[in-house]
Structure formats: structure tokens, C-alpha cells
Design a protein around this motif. Structure first.
Motif, short mmCIF file in Angstrom:
data_model
loop_
_atom_site.label_atom_id
_atom_site.label_comp_id
_atom_site.label_asym_id
_atom_site.label_seq_id
_atom_site.Cartn_x
_atom_site.Cartn_y
_atom_site.Cartn_z
N THR A 90 5.64 -5.93 -2.10
CA THR A 90 6.77 -5.28 -2.76
C THR A 90 7.89 -5.00 -1.77
O THR A 90 7.67 -4.50 -0.67
CB THR A 90 6.34 -3.95 -3.41
OG1 THR A 90 5.27 -4.21 -4.33
CG2 THR A 90 7.50 -3.32 -4.17
N TYR A 147 10.69 -4.18 -5.86
CA TYR A 147 10.78 -5.51 -6.45
C TYR A 147 9.56 -6.32 -6.01
O TYR A 147 9.31 -6.46 -4.80
CB TYR A 147 12.06 -6.22 -6.01
CG TYR A 147 13.31 -5.41 -6.28
CD1 TYR A 147 13.97 -5.49 -7.50
CD2 TYR A 147 13.84 -4.55 -5.31
CE1 TYR A 147 15.11 -4.76 -7.75
CE2 TYR A 147 14.98 -3.81 -5.55
CZ TYR A 147 15.61 -3.92 -6.77
OH TYR A 147 16.75 -3.18 -7.01
N LYS A 150 11.07 -10.40 -8.43
CA LYS A 150 11.42 -10.02 -9.80
C LYS A 150 12.50 -8.94 -9.77
O LYS A 150 12.34 -7.91 -9.11
CB LYS A 150 10.18 -9.50 -10.53
CG LYS A 150 9.14 -10.55 -10.84
CD LYS A 150 9.60 -11.48 -11.95
CE LYS A 150 8.51 -12.46 -12.36
NZ LYS A 150 7.36 -11.78 -13.00
N GLY A 151 13.61 -9.18 -10.47
CA GLY A 151 14.68 -8.19 -10.56
C GLY A 151 14.28 -7.04 -11.47
O GLY A 151 13.21 -7.05 -12.09
N LYS A 152 15.16 -6.05 -11.60
CA LYS A 152 14.87 -4.89 -12.44
C LYS A 152 14.68 -5.27 -13.90
O LYS A 152 13.95 -4.62 -14.63
CB LYS A 152 16.00 -3.86 -12.32
CG LYS A 152 15.99 -3.07 -11.02
CD LYS A 152 16.99 -1.95 -11.08
CE LYS A 152 16.59 -0.89 -12.09
NZ LYS A 152 17.55 0.25 -12.10
N MET A 170 19.64 -6.27 -8.97
CA MET A 170 19.25 -5.29 -7.96
C MET A 170 19.96 -3.97 -8.19
O MET A 170 21.12 -3.92 -8.60
CB MET A 170 19.59 -5.83 -6.55
CG MET A 170 18.89 -7.13 -6.23
SD MET A 170 19.38 -7.80 -4.62
CE MET A 170 18.63 -6.58 -3.52
#
Length: 262
Positions: free
Chosen positions: A77, A86, A99-101, A169
Motif C-alpha cells: 500500500t 492506494y 488503484k485510485g480512490k 489521487m
């Protein structure tokens, strides 16, 4: 024998607890190697635009208004700021996928062009959304003349707003808040005078909203038997979210406030 048995289980529990604590500490340890591999400018693979720059312990963005943030890698992470994490799908010296939000897979490649570093600034701009504004209004009611003075004054009080950029992000933008002054006169006699700060409204609107909002404006709406009605807007900068708070100044100079709408 009973005491020996109790002591044995107590010792076993202590050892198990210590083992668990040690495991948690180990899992929370930052990967220095991963942080070193992240140093440099990262390019969005799809658009070939500069997305962010890792330098030391900080991540910088090409947007001149986005604040740099501390980053670290723990396990699989990437953490940016205090809590935003992320999940890393792939990470080598020149490739970074996470992986984005919004859950979308973001793909980046490390730039080999030194000039790309010029696209970043280490001192982002703090935004002032309102210039000094003064507004005079003359009000007539029941044969009397009243004069309202409203002044919106930018301050150096900073408001931090979290948003999601095009790369999915979490970024911070910083704005300067305002103080709003209101004076009401009946002829030469001052009926009312006060500075309004957003902290006055923590009982009217959610505290979390207050923390990321600024005092936007105050506008005279109408006069009636209750007094002079003014609407103050408390807004999230860069967004359309506002609370509208009604202020009524009576003809005796007393103030009442109530939440009007969101």
C-alpha cells in the motif's frame, strides 16, 4: 498446583500478546527500498502528462495549487498524507500501478527526462477567492431610514480542502478564509456592529463542513416588521456546496440567526 496452572496460562497469554504486538509493528514498518524506487517524476501512461513527483519523503503535483504531502509504502500500500492508502498492483523501478480512490487502475511510468522536473513547484499557491469588497445599502422601513455597511475582508487564516484530481489521487488545496463585517446605522446612531467568523456557525452546520469552508458573502434581502434580513453564505471552496444562514437585525439592534437552506 492450581496457582502453577494459573501462572502457566498467564505466561502463555503474555507471550502470545507480545508476539501479536511484534507482528503488528512489523507489518507497519515502512519500506525504505520502495520509497527509494519511487523517487522521480511519474508520467500517466495514457496521457503522457506529468502526474506527480516523488522527492525525499514528499509527493508534489504539477497543479500549482495542490499542496505537497508526506508519503510512505507499507506492505503493498502506498500511503499519501495521514490516512489515504492506494493498493499497489505493480511496482518496479520504472513502472507503478495502483488503484485510485475511485477504484480505477492507474498506470504510471517514471520519466527519464530531467526537464519534466521543471513542471513542479515546491511552494504551491494559497488561493484567495474574494477581494476586499464593500457594500452600502440604504433601507427604508416605517418612515425611517437605515444604512447598512457590509465589508468582506480576506484574511491569512488557511482552509484546507481535500479533492480528488484527474489521476484519482487525494490532494489538498489551501484557501484563505474571509471575515465579514456588518454595521447598521439609524441616522448617525449605530444600531449594530459585528465581525462574523465561520466558527460562529459550528452550532448551525456540521463541524466537518465548517472546517473545509470559507465565509463567502453576506447580502441584504429584505426589510419587514422583524427587522433587516441578510443572507450569509458559508461555502466549500471550489465546489457548489453552500449553507445559507439568515441574519435578522431588529430595529433595536438585536441579532437573530437561523439556518435557511443547504
Amino acid at each position: 498446583m492450581k496457582h502453577i496452572t494459573q501462572l502457566f496460562f498467564l505466561l502463555l497469554a503474555t507471550l502470545f500478546g507480545c508476539g501479536q504486538k511484534g507482528s503488528n509493528v512489523s507489518e507497519a514498518e515502512e519500506s525504505k527500498e520502495a520509497k527509494q524506487l519511487l523517487q522521480g517524476v511519474w508520467i500517466d501512461e495514457d496521457t503522457e502528462t506529468a502526474a506527480f513527483r516523488m522527492k525525499g519523503d514528499s509527493v508534489y503535483y504539477p497543479d500549482s495549487t495542490s499542496m505537497p504531502a508526506y508519503f510512505r509504502v507499507v506492505g503493498d500500500t502506498l500511503y499519501i498524507g495521514e490516512t489515504v492508502g492506494y493498493h499497489i498492483e505493480k511496482h518496479t523501478e520504472h513502472v507503478l500501478w495502483f488503484k485510485g480512490k475511485n477504484g480505477e487502475l492507474m498506470k504510471f511510468a517514471k520519466s527519464t527526462e530531467e526537464t519534466r522536473e521543471d513542471e513542479f513547484t515546491e511552494q504551491p499557491q494559497v488561493l484567495t477567492l474574494t477581494e476586499v469588497l464593500k457594500r452600502d445599502t440604504v433601507v427604508f422601513w416605517n418612515g425611517n431610514r437605515y444604512h447598512l455597511y457590509i465589508a468582506i475582508n480576506p484574511t491569512k487564516y488557511k482552509v484546507v480542502r481535500h479533492t480528488t484530481n484527474d489521476d484519482g489521487m487525494d490532494v489538498e488545496n489551501v484557501y484563505y478564509d474571509n471575515i465579514i463585517h456588518l454595521s447598521v446605522f439609524h441616522g448617525s446612531r449605530q444600531l449594530f456592529s459585528r465581525d462574523f467568523r465561520k466558527q460562529l456557525y459550528e452550532q448551525n452546520v456540521p463541524k466537518q463542513f465548517v472546517g473545509q469552508s470559507i465565509l463567502n458573502d453576506m447580502i441584504f434581502r429584505q426589510a419587514d416588521a422583524e427587522g433587516m434580513h441578510l443572507d450569509l453564505s458559508l461555502c466549500t471552496p471550489g465546489d457548489a456546496s453552500c449553507y445559507l444562514i439568515e441574519h435578522i437585525v431588529s430595529y433595536e439592534g438585536k441579532l437573530t440567526t437561523k439556518l435557511q437552506e443547504y
